[in-house]
Write an enzyme that holds these catalytic residues in place. Structure first.
Site, mmCIF file in Angstrom:
data_model
loop_
_atom_site.group_PDB
_atom_site.id
_atom_site.type_symbol
_atom_site.label_atom_id
_atom_site.label_comp_id
_atom_site.label_asym_id
_atom_site.label_seq_id
_atom_site.Cartn_x
_atom_site.Cartn_y
_atom_site.Cartn_z
ATOM 1 N N GLY A 141 0.814 -1.217 0.000
ATOM 2 C CA GLY A 141 0.000 0.000 0.000
ATOM 3 C C GLY A 141 0.842 1.259 0.000
ATOM 4 O O GLY A 141 0.548 2.220 -0.722
ATOM 5 N N GLU A 142 1.916 1.265 0.782
ATOM 6 C CA GLU A 142 2.794 2.421 0.848
ATOM 7 C C GLU A 142 3.578 2.585 -0.463
ATOM 8 O O GLU A 142 3.862 3.705 -0.889
ATOM 9 C CB GLU A 142 3.750 2.302 2.036
ATOM 10 N N TYR A 143 3.923 1.466 -1.076
ATOM 11 C CA TYR A 143 4.591 1.524 -2.380
ATOM 12 C C TYR A 143 3.688 2.218 -3.406
ATOM 13 O O TYR A 143 4.127 3.107 -4.136
ATOM 14 C CB TYR A 143 4.934 0.112 -2.863
#
Length: 411
Positions: free
Chosen positions: A59-61
């Protein structure tokens, strides 16, 4: 406090190695981290200029990707190291084209931090949202290496803002600048005397808008949909699938089609889902031997194509919020102007509250509410289109975080 932290992190490392014998996901992380320094030492030389991007997970990627792409394009002569902590990020994006090398982040010990930064020595480091590792960040600061945090989101009950959070607070000051998603996060940072803050918003809005520039064509979905009203259920868990099973088995209609993309694609769970559906159902893995146009249910037992599938949705359901696993990405369907149904455990997701308030998203807690709203959206085209357009408007209203970050970096 740092002494206690380092003792705790070493115990954590030992615990992960023990649990790895019984948990496949943790095993992937343990074995992956064991290879990190070998990969770094064989890929980076003292003469290389590098950038370091770190993400906790997938998700952060996705959140950082618009910024990463811009930096990849600008720093053509630099090597980019992308690190993940979680296997769910690394295993899916280990071949990411925006990086020259993708690795697991070593456990946050002083020795590992020194060794990692001795090799990488980045001219710029970007962390996304959270995953604050004090030893890595404090070592960056001691070496006066530039680091920023983007799409940060903080809550008052986090350790940074408690009397016992000194070590984590100190780590935040390793960032020359923090770009937050909202004013609340800025206020909290100011309360600990961190001043280099910009409220830029969430880069995920820019990320999903990029999806509109891609070719989202999937011929097999077009064949399946056949111009019918199509409900796409993305990242589903058993509690949400149970609602769909009951709805489909009780409301079989040739005018309504369903695409279900479970979060867990283990074959036994996929087969169990298929067996419970009393109408023509096709799996993605078996689609070559099937007439998709004649099927009513299409189960996606693969990963990596859900964002494209949402472009075919008339209505979307996004999983995670009926249970305790956390709401999955609702911005991906929202950008296509699709009305969205979610569960009622969404309180940690401000974008969900915003879209509910605007009238483009609908929260349900039981089968009755689910059936009522799904029937209304399926049968009332004007209501469906109007609701979906409000979600697209919300995305447009919140774009622009990437521009602010790149302006700060003078790119």
């Amino acid at each position: 406090m740092s002494f206690l932290y380092n003792i705790g992190i070493n115990f954590t490392n030992y615990g992960l190695k023990c649990v790895a014998h019984f948990n496949q996901k943790i095993k992937l992380g343990v074995y992956g981290r064991a290879k990190t320094f070998y990969l770094l030492e064989n890929s980076i030389t003292k003469n290389d200029k590098t950038l370091w991007f770190h993400c906790a997970s997938l998700g952060e990627y996705e959140q950082g990707l618009p910024v990463f792409k811009a930096l990849r394009k600008h720093y053509v002569n630099h090597k980019i190291v992308l690190s993940f902590f979680s296997p769910s990020g690394f295993e899916i994006r280990k071949n990411s084209p925006i990086a020259d090398l993708v690795v697991y982040l070593p456990i946050d010990t002083p020795k590992n931090a020194k060794r990692f930064l001795d090799i990488v020595n980045p001219v710029l480091t970007i962390f996304v949202k959270y995953d604050i590792w004090p030893n890595f960040l404090n070592t960056l600061k001691k070496r006066q290496l530039k680091a920023i945090l983007i799409s940060a989101s903080f809550r008052r009950n986090q350790s940074y803002f408690k009397f016992y959070g000194k070590n984590l607070r100190k780590a935040l000051f390793a960032f020359q600048h923090i770009f937050t998603q909202n004013e609340i996060s800025k206020t909290l940072l100011n309360s600990i005397n961190y001043k280099n803050v910009t409220v830029s918003g969430d880069t995920r809005f820019d990320r999903v808008l990029d999806q509109l520039k891609q070719d989202n064509t999937l011929d097999f979905v077009e064949e399946f949909k056949a111009n019918k009203v199509c409900v796409v259920a993305g990242s589903t868990w058993p509690e949400g699938e149970a609602f769909f099973i009951d709805f489909i088995n009780s409301n079989i209609s040739n005018e309504l089609k369903f695409i279900i993309a479970p979060h867990n694609i283990k074959s036994n769970q996929i087969n169990s889902l298929k067996e419970k559906l009393h109408t023509k159902t096709v799996l993605f893995s078996e689609k070559e031997n099937e007439n998709l146009r004649e099927a009513q249910i299409f189960i996606i037992d693969t990963v990596g194509i859900l964002s494209k599938i949402y472009s075919y949705a008339s209505i979307a359901y996004v999983g995670g919020a009926l249970g305790n696993t956390g709401l999955h990405n609702t911005l991906e369907p929202a950008v296509f102007g699709v009305p969205i149904i979610i569960g009622n455990h969404h309180h940690k997701f401000p974008e969900a509250k915003a879209m509910i308030d605007k009238g483009g998203m609908f929260s349900v807690s039981n089968h009755k509410d689910f059936t009522l709203i799904l029937n209304k959206l399926a049968k009332e085209s004007d209501f469906r289109v109007k609701s979906g357009s409000k979600n697209r408007e919300y995305i447009e209203e919140n774009k622009g975080a990437v521009i602010q970050i790149l302006n700060y970096l003078r790119i």
